[in-house]
Design a protein around this motif. Structure first.
Motif, mmCIF file in Angstrom:
data_model
loop_
_atom_site.group_PDB
_atom_site.id
_atom_site.type_symbol
_atom_site.label_atom_id
_atom_site.label_comp_id
_atom_site.label_asym_id
_atom_site.label_seq_id
_atom_site.Cartn_x
_atom_site.Cartn_y
_atom_site.Cartn_z
ATOM 1 N N UNK A 1 113.170 -13.169 0.897
ATOM 2 C CA UNK A 1 112.931 -12.988 2.329
ATOM 3 C C UNK A 1 113.612 -14.084 3.138
ATOM 4 N N UNK A 2 113.558 -15.306 2.646
ATOM 5 C CA UNK A 2 114.207 -16.416 3.330
ATOM 6 C C UNK A 2 115.715 -16.235 3.348
ATOM 7 N N UNK A 3 116.275 -15.810 2.227
ATOM 8 C CA UNK A 3 117.724 -15.606 2.159
ATOM 9 C C UNK A 3 118.159 -14.475 3.100
ATOM 10 N N UNK A 4 117.348 -13.436 3.220
ATOM 11 C CA UNK A 4 117.661 -12.360 4.158
ATOM 12 C C UNK A 4 117.674 -12.883 5.593
ATOM 13 N N UNK A 5 116.713 -13.738 5.921
ATOM 14 C CA UNK A 5 116.655 -14.308 7.271
ATOM 15 C C UNK A 5 117.881 -15.169 7.548
ATOM 16 N N UNK A 6 118.315 -15.922 6.551
ATOM 17 C CA UNK A 6 119.500 -16.757 6.715
ATOM 18 C C UNK A 6 120.733 -15.885 6.924
ATOM 19 N N UNK A 7 120.851 -14.833 6.147
ATOM 20 C CA UNK A 7 122.005 -13.935 6.281
ATOM 21 C C UNK A 7 122.034 -13.249 7.640
ATOM 22 N N UNK A 8 120.877 -12.982 8.207
ATOM 23 C CA UNK A 8 120.804 -12.295 9.493
ATOM 24 C C UNK A 8 120.989 -13.248 10.673
ATOM 25 N N UNK A 9 120.962 -14.544 10.432
ATOM 26 C CA UNK A 9 121.056 -15.507 11.534
ATOM 27 C C UNK A 9 122.470 -15.546 12.099
ATOM 28 N N UNK A 10 122.558 -16.066 13.287
ATOM 29 C CA UNK A 10 123.828 -16.146 14.013
ATOM 30 C C UNK A 10 124.797 -17.094 13.314
ATOM 31 N N UNK A 11 126.072 -16.709 13.268
ATOM 32 C CA UNK A 11 127.081 -17.581 12.665
ATOM 33 C C UNK A 11 127.343 -18.803 13.534
ATOM 34 N N UNK A 12 126.987 -18.752 14.819
ATOM 35 C CA UNK A 12 127.144 -19.929 15.679
ATOM 36 C C UNK A 12 126.293 -21.077 15.172
#
Length: 91
Positions: free
Chosen positions: A31-42
């Motif tokens: 779940x944490x890795x999914x949240x990181x992947x969905x975060x803004x590249x900025x």
């Protein structure tokens, strides 16, 4: 960062050889890795983020080494089970 804590927790478990405990941590880490992947590249280009990313990459590298070592250790056992299942029982 939550991902760093999760990875470090998994590494601690692996280093202690408590592999059976990893399954309990897996869902939270995914779940944490999914949240990181969905975060803004900025957010990933900020100076503080770069250091965190380097830390995460190091943890992932360490985890890969430990898991590869464990895989090599249990490969004979897995092969023995596979052969036992594939081989018909003798009367």
């Amino acid at each position: 960062m939550q991902l760093t804590k999760g990875l470090q927790s998994l590494l601690d478990i692996a280093e202690k050889g408590e592999w059976e405990k990893i399954d309990g941590q897996l869902q939270d880490l995914l779940l944490t890795m999914e949240a990181v992947c969905a975060s803004s590249t900025q957010n990933l280009t900020k100076p503080g983020s770069i250091k965190q990313i380097e830390q995460i990459l190091q943890l992932l590298h360490s985890a890969t080494l430990l898991c590869s070592e464990r895989k090599d250790q249990i490969a004979p056992l897995i092969n023995a089970f596979a052969n036992a299942i594939d081989t018909p029982a003798k009367p």
